[in-house]
Motif scaffolding. Structure first.
Motif, PDB file in Angstrom:
ATOM      1  N   SER A  32       1.052  -0.908   0.137  1.00 25.38           N
ATOM      2  CA  SER A  32      -0.162   0.343   0.312  1.00 25.38           C
ATOM      3  C   SER A  32       0.655   1.567  -0.253  1.00 25.38           C
ATOM      4  N   ILE A  33       1.765   0.970   0.618  1.00 23.02           N
ATOM      5  CA  ILE A  33       3.140   2.925   0.524  1.00 23.02           C
ATOM      6  C   ILE A  33       3.316   2.285  -0.326  1.00 23.02           C
ATOM      7  N   LEU A  34       4.054   1.319  -1.081  1.00 26.12           N
ATOM      8  CA  LEU A  34       5.169   1.718  -2.427  1.00 26.12           C
ATOM      9  C   LEU A  34       3.612   1.968  -3.642  1.00 26.12           C
ATOM     10  N   TYR A  35       2.334   1.368  -3.049  1.00 25.08           N
ATOM     11  CA  TYR A  35       1.400   2.171  -4.086  1.00 25.08           C
ATOM     12  C   TYR A  35       1.381   3.674  -4.690  1.00 25.08           C
ATOM     13  N   VAL A  36       1.010   4.342  -2.897  1.00 22.35           N
ATOM     14  CA  VAL A  36       0.827   5.475  -2.883  1.00 22.35           C
ATOM     15  C   VAL A  36       2.148   6.623  -3.058  1.00 22.35           C
ATOM     16  N   LEU A  37       3.292   5.722  -2.835  1.00 24.62           N
ATOM     17  CA  LEU A  37       4.490   6.325  -3.414  1.00 24.62           C
ATOM     18  C   LEU A  37       4.437   6.479  -4.738  1.00 24.62           C
ATOM     19  N   GLY A  38       4.147   5.631  -5.248  1.00 22.18           N
ATOM     20  CA  GLY A  38       4.206   5.308  -6.912  1.00 22.18           C
ATOM     21  C   GLY A  38       3.238   6.307  -7.744  1.00 22.18           C
ATOM     22  N   GLN A  39       2.106   6.695  -6.932  1.00 21.69           N
ATOM     23  CA  GLN A  39       1.172   7.367  -7.597  1.00 21.69           C
ATOM     24  C   GLN A  39       1.970   8.666  -7.776  1.00 21.69           C
ATOM     25  N   LEU A  40       2.372   8.974  -6.126  1.00 22.00           N
ATOM     26  CA  LEU A  40       2.686   9.928  -6.327  1.00 22.00           C
ATOM     27  C   LEU A  40       4.497  10.620  -6.681  1.00 22.00           C
ATOM     28  N   LEU A  41       4.615   9.517  -7.157  1.00 22.72           N
ATOM     29  CA  LEU A  41       6.235  10.126  -7.907  1.00 22.72           C
ATOM     30  C   LEU A  41       6.392   8.849  -8.995  1.00 22.72           C
ATOM     31  N   PRO A  42       5.485   8.920 -10.481  1.00 27.98           N
ATOM     32  CA  PRO A  42       5.497   8.042 -11.194  1.00 27.98           C
ATOM     33  C   PRO A  42       6.598   7.610 -11.907  1.00 27.98           C
ATOM     34  N   LYS A  44       9.761   8.466 -10.381  1.00 25.49           N
ATOM     35  CA  LYS A  44      11.183   7.905  -9.569  1.00 25.49           C
ATOM     36  C   LYS A  44      11.425   6.330  -8.564  1.00 25.49           C
ATOM     37  N   ASN A  45      11.458   5.516  -8.637  1.00 24.62           N
ATOM     38  CA  ASN A  45      12.063   4.563  -8.808  1.00 24.62           C
ATOM     39  C   ASN A  45      12.213   3.958  -7.357  1.00 24.62           C
ATOM     40  N   ILE A  46      11.170   3.476  -6.617  1.00 25.22           N
ATOM     41  CA  ILE A  46      10.579   4.094  -5.254  1.00 25.22           C
ATOM     42  C   ILE A  46      10.958   2.169  -4.502  1.00 25.22           C
ATOM     43  N   SER A  47      11.061   1.767  -3.190  1.00 19.79           N
ATOM     44  CA  SER A  47      11.663   0.704  -2.861  1.00 19.79           C
ATOM     45  C   SER A  47      10.688   1.410  -1.250  1.00 19.79           C
ATOM     46  N   VAL A  48      10.729  -0.125  -1.105  1.00 22.75           N
ATOM     47  CA  VAL A  48       9.863   0.069   0.330  1.00 22.75           C
ATOM     48  C   VAL A  48       9.914  -1.350   1.293  1.00 22.75           C
ATOM     49  N   GLU A  49       9.933  -0.975   2.263  1.00 22.39           N
ATOM     50  CA  GLU A  49      11.360  -2.255   2.989  1.00 22.39           C
ATOM     51  C   GLU A  49      11.120  -2.340   4.590  1.00 22.39           C
ATOM     52  N   THR A  50      10.422  -3.034   4.867  1.00 21.94           N
ATOM     53  CA  THR A  50       9.302  -3.581   5.952  1.00 21.94           C
ATOM     54  C   THR A  50      10.690  -3.666   6.960  1.00 21.94           C
ATOM     55  N   ILE A  51      10.842  -3.015   8.623  1.00 26.83           N
ATOM     56  CA  ILE A  51      12.040  -2.938   9.216  1.00 26.83           C
ATOM     57  C   ILE A  51      11.432  -3.669  10.332  1.00 26.83           C
ATOM     58  N   CYS A  61       4.533  -1.372  13.684  1.00 25.64           N
ATOM     59  CA  CYS A  61       4.904  -1.427  12.392  1.00 25.64           C
ATOM     60  C   CYS A  61       6.237  -0.076  11.836  1.00 25.64           C
ATOM     61  N   ARG A  62       7.239  -0.225  10.893  1.00 25.67           N
ATOM     62  CA  ARG A  62       7.551   0.720  10.869  1.00 25.67           C
ATOM     63  C   ARG A  62       8.195   0.170   9.388  1.00 25.67           C
ATOM     64  N   PHE A  63       8.164   0.621   8.308  1.00 26.32           N
ATOM     65  CA  PHE A  63       8.922   0.716   7.601  1.00 26.32           C
ATOM     66  C   PHE A  63       9.669   2.156   6.500  1.00 26.32           C
ATOM     67  N   LYS A  64      10.817   0.879   5.641  1.00 26.23           N
ATOM     68  CA  LYS A  64      12.030   2.611   5.128  1.00 26.23           C
ATOM     69  C   LYS A  64      11.342   2.227   3.666  1.00 26.23           C
ATOM     70  N   GLY A  65      11.750   4.036   3.456  1.00 22.86           N
ATOM     71  CA  GLY A  65      10.617   3.681   2.077  1.00 22.86           C
ATOM     72  C   GLY A  65      12.379   4.415   1.240  1.00 22.86           C
ATOM     73  N   ARG A  66      12.537   3.916  -0.013  1.00 21.62           N
ATOM     74  CA  ARG A  66      13.489   5.027  -0.934  1.00 21.62           C
ATOM     75  C   ARG A  66      13.174   4.916  -2.073  1.00 21.62           C
ATOM     76  N   VAL A  67      13.441   6.843  -2.380  1.00 19.48           N
ATOM     77  CA  VAL A  67      12.682   7.078  -3.404  1.00 19.48           C
ATOM     78  C   VAL A  67      14.346   7.582  -4.143  1.00 19.48           C
ATOM     79  N   GLU A  68      14.442   7.359  -5.551  1.00 21.17           N
ATOM     80  CA  GLU A  68      15.949   7.348  -6.004  1.00 21.17           C
ATOM     81  C   GLU A  68      15.274   8.107  -7.224  1.00 21.17           C
TER      82      GLU A  68
END
Length: 68
Positions: A32-42, A44-51, A61-68
């Protein structure tokens, strides 16, 4: 009963029917986080890691998002 996660409007169930807690359910939150970020920043290369996750035994719950 639900606990609020770090990301607003994303909820993690505290208890499941039958008391079964399966960490694989947390993949839905990560996606869900990956989808939302992908819609906001189409463009960009986005990854989301579960911490850590509640279902995995953490207090939140903690997730780490990376936007390149």
């Amino acid at each position: 009963m639900y606990r609020r996660s770090v990301i607003p409007n994303v909820f993690v169930p505290k208890y499941y029917a039958g008391g079964k807690k399966d960490v694989s359910h947390c993949e839905c939150s990560r996606q869900s986080i990956l989808y939302v970020l992908g819609q906001l920043l189409p463009d960009k290369n986005i990854s989301v890691e579960t911490i850590e996750t509640v279902l995995g035994g953490a207090k939140k719950c903690r997730f780490k998002g990376r936007v390149e």
